[in-house]
Design an enzyme around this catalytic site. Structure first.
Site, PDB file in Angstrom:
ATOM      1  N   ASP A  60      47.139  42.168  42.854  1.00 18.16           N
ATOM      2  CA  ASP A  60      46.412  41.553  41.747  1.00 18.16           C
ATOM      3  C   ASP A  60      45.734  40.269  42.238  1.00 18.16           C
ATOM      4  O   ASP A  60      46.358  39.396  42.831  1.00 18.16           O
ATOM      5  CB  ASP A  60      47.404  41.224  40.616  1.00 18.16           C
ATOM      6  CG  ASP A  60      46.685  40.666  39.402  1.00 18.16           C
ATOM      7  OD1 ASP A  60      46.204  41.470  38.589  1.00 18.16           O
ATOM      8  OD2 ASP A  60      46.572  39.426  39.288  1.00 18.16           O
ATOM      9  N   ARG A  61      44.429  40.165  42.003  1.00 17.71           N
ATOM     10  CA  ARG A  61      43.636  39.058  42.547  1.00 17.71           C
ATOM     11  C   ARG A  61      44.000  37.722  41.906  1.00 17.71           C
ATOM     12  O   ARG A  61      44.073  36.702  42.583  1.00 17.71           O
ATOM     13  CB  ARG A  61      42.129  39.342  42.381  1.00 17.71           C
ATOM     14  CG  ARG A  61      41.569  40.350  43.367  1.00 17.71           C
ATOM     15  CD  ARG A  61      42.099  41.773  43.182  1.00 17.71           C
ATOM     16  NE  ARG A  61      41.777  42.382  41.909  1.00 17.71           N
ATOM     17  CZ  ARG A  61      42.403  43.425  41.388  1.00 17.71           C
ATOM     18  NH1 ARG A  61      43.417  43.989  42.013  1.00 17.71           N
ATOM     19  NH2 ARG A  61      42.042  43.916  40.226  1.00 17.71           N
ATOM     20  N   CYS A 101      35.072  43.900  40.545  1.00 20.84           N
ATOM     21  CA  CYS A 101      36.122  42.992  40.061  1.00 20.84           C
ATOM     22  C   CYS A 101      35.597  41.575  40.153  1.00 20.84           C
ATOM     23  O   CYS A 101      35.238  41.112  41.244  1.00 20.84           O
ATOM     24  CB  CYS A 101      37.365  43.155  40.924  1.00 20.84           C
ATOM     25  SG  CYS A 101      38.632  41.884  40.645  1.00 20.84           S
ATOM     26  N   THR A 103      37.254  38.706  39.830  1.00 24.75           N
ATOM     27  CA  THR A 103      38.133  37.766  40.531  1.00 24.75           C
ATOM     28  C   THR A 103      38.100  37.977  42.041  1.00 24.75           C
ATOM     29  O   THR A 103      38.309  37.038  42.812  1.00 24.75           O
ATOM     30  CB  THR A 103      39.579  37.878  39.983  1.00 24.75           C
ATOM     31  OG1 THR A 103      39.503  37.962  38.563  1.00 24.75           O
ATOM     32  CG2 THR A 103      40.404  36.675  40.356  1.00 24.75           C
ATOM     33  N   THR A 152      37.474  37.511  29.914  1.00 24.07           N
ATOM     34  CA  THR A 152      38.909  37.426  29.653  1.00 24.07           C
ATOM     35  C   THR A 152      39.362  36.005  29.996  1.00 24.07           C
ATOM     36  O   THR A 152      38.659  35.266  30.693  1.00 24.07           O
ATOM     37  CB  THR A 152      39.696  38.388  30.557  1.00 24.07           C
ATOM     38  OG1 THR A 152      39.472  38.019  31.919  1.00 24.07           O
ATOM     39  CG2 THR A 152      39.255  39.829  30.341  1.00 24.07           C
ATOM     40  N   CYS A 227      33.058  40.698  31.585  1.00 15.18           N
ATOM     41  CA  CYS A 227      34.237  41.572  31.525  1.00 15.18           C
ATOM     42  C   CYS A 227      33.726  42.965  31.185  1.00 15.18           C
ATOM     43  O   CYS A 227      32.868  43.117  30.307  1.00 15.18           O
ATOM     44  CB  CYS A 227      35.204  41.066  30.467  1.00 15.18           C
ATOM     45  SG  CYS A 227      36.367  42.294  29.884  1.00 15.18           S
TER      46      CYS A 227
END
Lengths: 269, 269
Positions: A60-61, A101, A103, A152, A227
């Site tokens: 998870d980034r 993605c 992030t 988000t 997002c």
């Protein structure tokens, strides 16, 4: 039995989706690449896409940026790109790659990743979703300096948009924190959030619109739909004078442009 | 920094989508694989998917069956699978593969393809979407013998469902030809067809429901939603006593089952 379509197709670069971050974001990017490609109406005129979705190998980034112990997203995504490179070399082809993605584009992840990728000399040119977004903003809102972000809470906290738009002399405008909670819920609420219900529930659409209005009141001259789910409530386009820009559509269009410029649909087409 | 999720992930088979037939069908299959996977709520618990969408190298399957001069779909899909095999070997992994195209499963295409694939000894186990569908019919409608088909005119004319269900002792029920035209239009109409409008337009939904009722009146004990777009009008499920079955969902579930049985969601879950 080769036909013309096939021959022209094989001169084009392939498109690589470095996926699994998250898995459904890759599917959405893939869909948008197809939607943004102008074809002669046959399947055979579409671009070739290598979509590798390898969630288990990529930590998870956000957790990684926070220093938690997760699989290093740089190492994980390198494995994805090496696998793609092996496949490309089998056919003597080149690719243009993108990563769906937000992030992952934080400089602390993206910069070591692109450096390593360059050192390994794979036949893949990597695009940067947020740099492409900054360039699209310049194109659609020339002279704009204050850019609103809808996202988000995780993307907002990562500071990735602030950092990258800042390099382009653009100032990021955010909604107040209590409104951010309302917006986050519009995305994640289990019974009426954008991730849960399709088509978008009225409550979710209202909250996204309201957040956009607040950004405009605070001086935003363009708004980023930062997002994957937000365009389900408010599709990319111009509302009043303000362009709302979807970075995933921007990335899809940039990938088509770099793979086969003549096949890029006109914007909004 | 490897964690448990990663280790368990790397024991699983990868899932291969032999895509580009058509490109959006691959995207739909990919989405359904993600939807049918039970995870612990993290991205990292999803399956690894290799999705190769190579439309330009794979000729139109219907045209090929009709003897028109197009790129041989068997040779084209072999190139897709060889590319995937090269990628898999780089990581010492196995895969289970599926092809999201009804017509590719016509014996005149699928049989030589699977024979060649076996001869080449790739680390890929190929599933058969229509055989899996026949088995799902047995499971959901035990004892049913008369099976209705809703599909495009092309799939109907290819005779692929008739041939494969026939091998399982199942009789295929079709709608009358004039109704087939109405159904085909429900899928393809430029302004209100299922390919054009999301969510599905009322006219399209009504036509699909009507076609289903006609099949039931003709004695169908189960109905196959034999085209990617039909579940947009009538989602897979039981209507009255009659199960309506979506072969793409069946294939997605079979791929998850073969890659990681413990991660297959309960049906309808």
């Amino acid at each position: 039995m080769h036909n013309d379509t096939q021959e022209s197709g094989e001169k084009e670069r392939m498109v690589l989706i470095g996926g699994g971050v998250g898995p459904m974001a890759g599917v959405e990017l893939h869909r948008k690449i197809i939607e943004q490609t102008a074809t002669d109406g046959t399947d055979q005129d579409h671009l070739e896409v290598i979509h590798l979705s390898r969630s288990p190998v990529i930590g998870d980034r956000t957790d990684y940026l926070l220093g938690k112990e997760v699989a290093d997203p740089v190492e994980g995504m390198l494995r994805v790109f090496r696998m793609a490179a092996g496949a490309l070399e089998l056919e003597g082809r080149q690719a243009v790659g993108g990563i769906p993605c937000n992030t992952f584009h934080a400089p602390a992840i993206f910069e070591p990743f692109s450096r390593r990728l360059e050192e390994e000399q794979h036949p893949i040119r990597l695009l940067h979703m947020l740099e492409e977004t900054a360039e699209t903003i310049r194109e659609l809102a020339p002279g704009a300096r204050r850019i609103g972000l809808l996202s988000t809470t995780g993307t907002r906290k990562s500071g990735v948009y602030e950092e990258i738009l800042g390099r382009h002399g653009l100032e990021l405008i955010l909604i107040p924190e209590e409104e951010q909670e309302r917006l986050h819920e519009a995305i994640y609420h289990r019974s009426w959030g954008l991730k849960a219900v399709s088509p978008a529930a009225e409550e979710a659409v209202e909250r996204v619109k309201r957040a956009g209005r607040i950004l405009e009141e605070r001086g935003a001259e363009a708004v980023i739909l930062g997002c994957t789910e937000l365009p389900l409530a408010l599709p990319e386009g111009r509302y009043g004078h303000t362009p709302y820009i979807d970075p995933m559509t921007v990335l899809a269009r940039a990938l088509v442009r770099e793979a086969a410029p003549s096949k890029l649909k006109p914007r909004g087409g």
